[in-house]
Design an enzyme around this catalytic site. Structure first.
Site, PDB file in Angstrom:
ATOM      1  N   CYS A 123       0.837  -1.194   0.000  1.00  0.00           N
ATOM      2  CA  CYS A 123       0.000   0.000   0.000  1.00  0.00           C
ATOM      3  C   CYS A 123       0.879   1.254   0.000  1.00  0.00           C
ATOM      4  O   CYS A 123       1.814   1.359   0.800  1.00  0.00           O
ATOM      5  CB  CYS A 123      -0.903  -0.023   1.235  1.00  0.00           C
ATOM      6  SG  CYS A 123      -1.785   1.513   1.535  1.00  0.00           S
ATOM      7  N   GLU A 124       0.582   2.178  -0.881  1.00  0.00           N
ATOM      8  CA  GLU A 124       1.399   3.381  -0.969  1.00  0.00           C
ATOM      9  C   GLU A 124       1.152   4.345   0.184  1.00  0.00           C
ATOM     10  O   GLU A 124       1.919   5.301   0.382  1.00  0.00           O
ATOM     11  CB  GLU A 124       1.150   4.100  -2.294  1.00  0.00           C
ATOM     12  CG  GLU A 124      -0.238   4.668  -2.466  1.00  0.00           C
ATOM     13  CD  GLU A 124      -0.441   5.319  -3.834  1.00  0.00           C
ATOM     14  OE1 GLU A 124      -1.181   6.306  -3.898  1.00  0.00           O
ATOM     15  OE2 GLU A 124       0.154   4.835  -4.829  1.00  0.00           O
ATOM     16  N   HIS A 125       0.113   4.115   0.963  1.00  0.00           N
ATOM     17  CA  HIS A 125      -0.197   5.011   2.078  1.00  0.00           C
ATOM     18  C   HIS A 125       0.599   4.671   3.338  1.00  0.00           C
ATOM     19  O   HIS A 125       1.002   5.573   4.076  1.00  0.00           O
ATOM     20  CB  HIS A 125      -1.695   4.973   2.385  1.00  0.00           C
ATOM     21  CG  HIS A 125      -2.541   5.412   1.241  1.00  0.00           C
ATOM     22  ND1 HIS A 125      -3.758   4.840   0.945  1.00  0.00           N
ATOM     23  CD2 HIS A 125      -2.324   6.348   0.286  1.00  0.00           C
ATOM     24  CE1 HIS A 125      -4.272   5.416  -0.128  1.00  0.00           C
ATOM     25  NE2 HIS A 125      -3.427   6.329  -0.549  1.00  0.00           N
ATOM     26  N   HIS A 126       0.795   3.379   3.587  1.00  0.00           N
ATOM     27  CA  HIS A 126       1.509   2.962   4.802  1.00  0.00           C
ATOM     28  C   HIS A 126       2.703   2.051   4.520  1.00  0.00           C
ATOM     29  O   HIS A 126       3.399   1.655   5.439  1.00  0.00           O
ATOM     30  CB  HIS A 126       0.548   2.231   5.760  1.00  0.00           C
ATOM     31  CG  HIS A 126      -0.621   3.050   6.197  1.00  0.00           C
ATOM     32  ND1 HIS A 126      -1.872   2.941   5.605  1.00  0.00           N
ATOM     33  CD2 HIS A 126      -0.747   4.018   7.141  1.00  0.00           C
ATOM     34  CE1 HIS A 126      -2.701   3.793   6.181  1.00  0.00           C
ATOM     35  NE2 HIS A 126      -2.052   4.457   7.110  1.00  0.00           N
ATOM     36  N   HIS A 151      -5.862  -6.322   2.920  1.00  0.00           N
ATOM     37  CA  HIS A 151      -4.900  -5.258   3.182  1.00  0.00           C
ATOM     38  C   HIS A 151      -4.432  -5.314   4.630  1.00  0.00           C
ATOM     39  O   HIS A 151      -5.243  -5.215   5.558  1.00  0.00           O
ATOM     40  CB  HIS A 151      -5.527  -3.898   2.888  1.00  0.00           C
ATOM     41  CG  HIS A 151      -5.829  -3.688   1.434  1.00  0.00           C
ATOM     42  ND1 HIS A 151      -5.146  -2.771   0.660  1.00  0.00           N
ATOM     43  CD2 HIS A 151      -6.726  -4.289   0.609  1.00  0.00           C
ATOM     44  CE1 HIS A 151      -5.614  -2.812  -0.581  1.00  0.00           C
ATOM     45  NE2 HIS A 151      -6.571  -3.723  -0.633  1.00  0.00           N
ATOM     46  N   CYS A 200      -2.902  -3.117   6.199  1.00  0.00           N
ATOM     47  CA  CYS A 200      -3.114  -1.861   6.908  1.00  0.00           C
ATOM     48  C   CYS A 200      -4.473  -1.849   7.607  1.00  0.00           C
ATOM     49  O   CYS A 200      -4.696  -1.043   8.519  1.00  0.00           O
ATOM     50  CB  CYS A 200      -2.995  -0.671   5.955  1.00  0.00           C
ATOM     51  SG  CYS A 200      -4.134  -0.686   4.566  1.00  0.00           S
ATOM     52  N   GLN A 253      -5.071  -0.534  -4.592  1.00  0.00           N
ATOM     53  CA  GLN A 253      -5.725  -1.608  -5.346  1.00  0.00           C
ATOM     54  C   GLN A 253      -6.529  -1.040  -6.507  1.00  0.00           C
ATOM     55  O   GLN A 253      -6.569  -1.623  -7.593  1.00  0.00           O
ATOM     56  CB  GLN A 253      -6.617  -2.424  -4.416  1.00  0.00           C
ATOM     57  CG  GLN A 253      -7.294  -3.606  -5.094  1.00  0.00           C
ATOM     58  CD  GLN A 253      -8.087  -4.463  -4.119  1.00  0.00           C
ATOM     59  OE1 GLN A 253      -7.765  -4.522  -2.937  1.00  0.00           O
ATOM     60  NE2 GLN A 253      -9.127  -5.120  -4.599  1.00  0.00           N
TER      61      GLN A 253
END
Length: 211
Positions: A99-102, A168, A170, A140
């Site tokens: 995941c590019e956020h976490h 996910h 996260c 995704q």
């Protein structure tokens, strides 16, 4: 090509393949040591002393998709298919991404179908295409659209259908901590987008034999 796919192509392709100024390996290892200290541990203790080198090496594998060109993956089209023009479907393609956020993993299965016009690609190429986009920092939703766009550009088929199911970490490991929750995304173009019966056929074929 659908107008939606054209707009996605303009938006997604540069974002996915834009070159960046990469730091040196030494700078990457120094960053890992900083993160270890931020986590509350000593990067110089025995168990962690070689960790920055291992992490830098692992990053080259986990994010190898940045050096791969999806257009090269799909550059070989087989035109001699004896007039075959029905659906081509590869389901249950496993993948692991981050995941590019976490920068926490998410993993699951991708299902890809298309109606050929000018020819077909090797079945392994569809799995390879998933790998190219999975081995990047991702969402995704974006990954689903990127796969569909790449197939539209390379094959100009009558339609493309992509569905991804993933868990996910996260959500499972942090935050709401709901292990086992599955996120489903889909992208339809051409006949799959315009004809609900084709969508239903794709989904039936994906689910065939599953509980």
């Amino acid at each position: 090509m659908d107008d939606v796919v054209k707009s996605l192509s303009k938006r997604l392709t540069p974002a996915a393949d834009k070159p960046v100024d990469r730091p040196t390996r030494e700078e990457a290892e120094a960053a890992v040591r900083t993160l270890i200290r931020w986590a509350g541990d000593d990067p110089e203790r025995e168990g962690l002393h070689e960790t920055p080198k291992r992490v830098a090496k692992a990053f080259k594998e986990l994010y190898s998709g940045y050096k791969d060109d999806p257009h090269e993956v799909l550059n070989k089209v087989f035109k001699e298919v004896e007039g075959y023009d029905d659906i081509v479907l590869v389901r249950d393609i496993p993948f692991y991404s981050h995941c590019e956020h976490h920068m926490v993993p998410f993993h699951g299965m991708a299902h890809i179908g298309y109606y050929p016009v000018k020819g077909v690609v090797g079945l392994s190429k569809l799995a390879r295409l998933v790998e190219v986009y999975a081995r990047r920092l991702q969402t995704q939703e974006t990954m689903t659209a990127q796969i569909a766009t790449a197939l539209e550009q390379a094959l100009e088929p009558r339609g493309v259908a992509v569905m991804i199911e993933a868990e996910h970490m996260c959500m499972s490991m942090r935050g709401v901590q709901k292990a086992g929750a599955v996120t489903l995304t889909s992208q339809f173009t051409g006949v799959f987008k315009n004809d609900p019966t084709e969508q239903a056929r794709f989904l039936t074929l994906v689910r065939h034999g599953k509980v």
